[in-house]
Design a protein around this motif. Structure first.
Motif, PDB file in Angstrom:
ATOM      1  N   ASN A  50      56.824  76.298  41.945  1.00 52.96           N
ATOM      2  CA  ASN A  50      57.290  76.379  43.326  1.00 52.96           C
ATOM      3  C   ASN A  50      56.339  77.232  44.161  1.00 52.96           C
ATOM      4  N   LYS A  51      55.896  78.336  43.622  1.00 54.45           N
ATOM      5  CA  LYS A  51      54.939  79.203  44.332  1.00 54.45           C
ATOM      6  C   LYS A  51      53.608  78.472  44.526  1.00 54.45           C
ATOM      7  N   LEU A  52      53.166  77.761  43.499  1.00 50.31           N
ATOM      8  CA  LEU A  52      51.929  76.995  43.589  1.00 50.31           C
ATOM      9  C   LEU A  52      52.036  75.902  44.664  1.00 50.31           C
ATOM     10  N   ALA A  53      53.214  75.300  44.777  1.00 54.47           N
ATOM     11  CA  ALA A  53      53.431  74.217  45.757  1.00 54.47           C
ATOM     12  C   ALA A  53      53.281  74.712  47.187  1.00 54.47           C
ATOM     13  N   GLU A  54      53.502  75.995  47.408  1.00 56.29           N
ATOM     14  CA  GLU A  54      53.339  76.546  48.754  1.00 56.29           C
ATOM     15  C   GLU A  54      51.882  76.513  49.196  1.00 56.29           C
ATOM     16  N   GLU A  55      50.968  76.492  48.228  1.00 56.88           N
ATOM     17  CA  GLU A  55      49.536  76.514  48.538  1.00 56.88           C
ATOM     18  C   GLU A  55      48.836  75.187  48.260  1.00 56.88           C
ATOM     19  N   ASP A  56      49.439  74.346  47.418  1.00 52.09           N
ATOM     20  CA  ASP A  56      48.813  73.096  47.002  1.00 52.09           C
ATOM     21  C   ASP A  56      49.671  71.915  47.459  1.00 52.09           C
ATOM     22  N   GLN A 128      63.242  75.965  55.725  1.00 50.15           N
ATOM     23  CA  GLN A 128      63.456  74.759  56.534  1.00 50.15           C
ATOM     24  C   GLN A 128      62.334  74.554  57.528  1.00 50.15           C
ATOM     25  N   GLY A 129      61.930  75.619  58.188  1.00 46.77           N
ATOM     26  CA  GLY A 129      60.838  75.514  59.159  1.00 46.77           C
ATOM     27  C   GLY A 129      59.542  75.100  58.500  1.00 46.77           C
ATOM     28  N   SER A 130      59.255  75.702  57.356  1.00 42.57           N
ATOM     29  CA  SER A 130      58.033  75.378  56.621  1.00 42.57           C
ATOM     30  C   SER A 130      58.042  73.920  56.165  1.00 42.57           C
ATOM     31  N   GLU A 131      59.165  73.474  55.639  1.00 49.30           N
ATOM     32  CA  GLU A 131      59.259  72.091  55.172  1.00 49.30           C
ATOM     33  C   GLU A 131      59.134  71.112  56.340  1.00 49.30           C
ATOM     34  N   ALA A 132      59.777  71.414  57.449  1.00 48.61           N
ATOM     35  CA  ALA A 132      59.699  70.535  58.625  1.00 48.61           C
ATOM     36  C   ALA A 132      58.257  70.384  59.082  1.00 48.61           C
ATOM     37  N   ASP A 133      57.519  71.492  59.078  1.00 49.35           N
ATOM     38  CA  ASP A 133      56.106  71.448  59.466  1.00 49.35           C
ATOM     39  C   ASP A 133      55.295  70.596  58.492  1.00 49.35           C
ATOM     40  N   ARG A 134      55.558  70.767  57.193  1.00 53.92           N
ATOM     41  CA  ARG A 134      54.814  69.997  56.184  1.00 53.92           C
ATOM     42  C   ARG A 134      55.120  68.506  56.288  1.00 53.92           C
ATOM     43  N   TYR A 135      56.393  68.136  56.471  1.00 54.29           N
ATOM     44  CA  TYR A 135      56.755  66.726  56.564  1.00 54.29           C
ATOM     45  C   TYR A 135      56.084  66.084  57.773  1.00 54.29           C
ATOM     46  N   ALA A 136      56.022  66.819  58.869  1.00 46.50           N
ATOM     47  CA  ALA A 136      55.372  66.301  60.077  1.00 46.50           C
ATOM     48  C   ALA A 136      53.875  66.147  59.840  1.00 46.50           C
ATOM     49  N   GLU A 137      53.287  67.137  59.191  1.00 47.74           N
ATOM     50  CA  GLU A 137      51.845  67.089  58.926  1.00 47.74           C
ATOM     51  C   GLU A 137      51.492  66.006  57.914  1.00 47.74           C
ATOM     52  N   TYR A 138      52.225  65.932  56.821  1.00 50.64           N
ATOM     53  CA  TYR A 138      51.901  64.978  55.755  1.00 50.64           C
ATOM     54  C   TYR A 138      52.155  63.530  56.149  1.00 50.64           C
ATOM     55  N   TYR A 139      53.352  63.267  56.729  1.00 49.61           N
ATOM     56  CA  TYR A 139      53.811  61.891  56.877  1.00 49.61           C
ATOM     57  C   TYR A 139      54.243  61.522  58.297  1.00 49.61           C
ATOM     58  N   ASP A 140      54.072  62.426  59.242  1.00 54.36           N
ATOM     59  CA  ASP A 140      54.511  62.202  60.608  1.00 54.36           C
ATOM     60  C   ASP A 140      56.024  61.971  60.670  1.00 54.36           C
ATOM     61  N   ILE A 141      56.769  62.740  59.877  1.00 52.79           N
ATOM     62  CA  ILE A 141      58.226  62.651  59.831  1.00 52.79           C
ATOM     63  C   ILE A 141      58.826  63.831  60.584  1.00 52.79           C
ATOM     64  N   ASP A 142      59.758  63.526  61.470  1.00 55.71           N
ATOM     65  CA  ASP A 142      60.560  64.552  62.131  1.00 55.71           C
ATOM     66  C   ASP A 142      61.881  64.612  61.374  1.00 55.71           C
ATOM     67  N   ILE A 143      62.022  65.595  60.503  1.00 58.68           N
ATOM     68  CA  ILE A 143      63.188  65.693  59.624  1.00 58.68           C
ATOM     69  C   ILE A 143      64.488  65.851  60.417  1.00 58.68           C
ATOM     70  N   THR A 144      64.397  66.279  61.680  1.00 57.07           N
ATOM     71  CA  THR A 144      65.600  66.428  62.503  1.00 57.07           C
ATOM     72  C   THR A 144      66.039  65.108  63.136  1.00 57.07           C
ATOM     73  N   ASP A 145      65.230  64.061  63.006  1.00 59.75           N
ATOM     74  CA  ASP A 145      65.579  62.744  63.525  1.00 59.75           C
ATOM     75  C   ASP A 145      66.493  62.062  62.510  1.00 59.75           C
ATOM     76  N   LEU A 146      67.764  62.014  62.821  1.00 56.00           N
ATOM     77  CA  LEU A 146      68.744  61.457  61.882  1.00 56.00           C
ATOM     78  C   LEU A 146      69.053  59.990  62.151  1.00 56.00           C
ATOM     79  N   THR A 147      68.330  59.352  63.036  1.00 59.57           N
ATOM     80  CA  THR A 147      68.643  57.967  63.388  1.00 59.57           C
ATOM     81  C   THR A 147      68.504  57.001  62.222  1.00 59.57           C
ATOM     82  N   ILE A 148      67.717  57.341  61.213  1.00 61.12           N
ATOM     83  CA  ILE A 148      67.544  56.413  60.089  1.00 61.12           C
ATOM     84  C   ILE A 148      68.747  56.407  59.154  1.00 61.12           C
ATOM     85  N   TYR A 149      69.638  57.389  59.301  1.00 59.15           N
ATOM     86  CA  TYR A 149      70.767  57.517  58.373  1.00 59.15           C
ATOM     87  C   TYR A 149      71.960  56.690  58.833  1.00 59.15           C
ATOM     88  N   ASP A 150      72.631  56.092  57.866  1.00 63.22           N
ATOM     89  CA  ASP A 150      73.818  55.293  58.148  1.00 63.22           C
ATOM     90  C   ASP A 150      75.044  56.176  58.340  1.00 63.22           C
TER      91      ASP A 150
END
Length: 191
Positions: A50-56, A128-150
């Motif tokens: 988990n610590k390694l994942a923060e850097e890699d 949460q903030g760190s993950e949101a930033d990574r998801y946006a950077e890696y995949y252009d995902i806005d994790i707060t956009d819930l429109t894809i969920y049923d």
């Protein structure tokens, strides 16, 4: 049927996904379990990994690639991770988002990890903030956009059994023949 269960830490993802899979006689695949498998394959403890994942960033990408692969190749699965709905994309038949206020989630996490609620609240918000930033950077995902969920459920409003009952009812009442369309998932996966 492929069902995804996503949400932030402490929202009840793992407990709910496991019980939902059991109730619907489906397999349960957990992103947390896959993360632990990756750590074991590389000779790390989960904490070290988990610590390694923060850097890699390749660690997140390896995990996400495996989850996406499972979604594409398997059926009769409840796939659970923070990004499961996004990673499964159009392979998912039903996408579920679980959440609860930060104060509730912090209490849940503090209880299971035997930490102070205040420390846990700060760590969880930062995570949460760190993950949101990574998801946006890696995949252009806005994790707060819930429109894809049923279905999106605030798990702080009902007990675990009631949440499960709601989900079992929703999935059981789903009829592919009358489905007028799910929201498309627009993300760029760079694994």
């Amino acid at each position: 049927m492929l069902i995804t269960v996503s949400g932030p830490p402490g929202s009840g993802k793992s407990t709910t996904a496991s019980k939902l899979a059991e109730a619907l006689d489906l397999d349960h695949v957990s992103g947390g379990d896959i993360f632990r498998e990756l750590a074991d394959e590389r000779g790390y403890t989960t904490l070290e990994f988990n610590k390694l994942a923060e850097e890699d960033d390749q660690i997140d990408r390896d995990l996400d690639r495996r989850l996406r692969s499972i979604a594409a190749e398997r059926d009769d699965v409840v796939l659970e991770s923070r990004l499961a709905g996004w990673l499964a994309g159009d392979h998912a038949d039903f996408r579920i988002w679980l959440d609860a206020p930060l104060s509730v989630r912090a209490e849940r996490i503090a209880d299971r990890e035997d930490k102070s609620v205040e420390e846990t609240r700060e760590e969880t918000a930062a995570r949460q903030g760190s993950e949101a930033d990574r998801y946006a950077e890696y995949y252009d995902i806005d994790i707060t956009d819930l429109t894809i969920y049923d279905l999106s459920v605030n798990t702080a409003r009902w007990d675990a059994d009631s949440v499960l009952e709601m989900l079992v009812t929703a999935v059981g009442d789903y009829d592919a023949a009358t489905d007028e369309g799910k929201y498309p998932v627009d993300a760029t996966y760079d694994f």
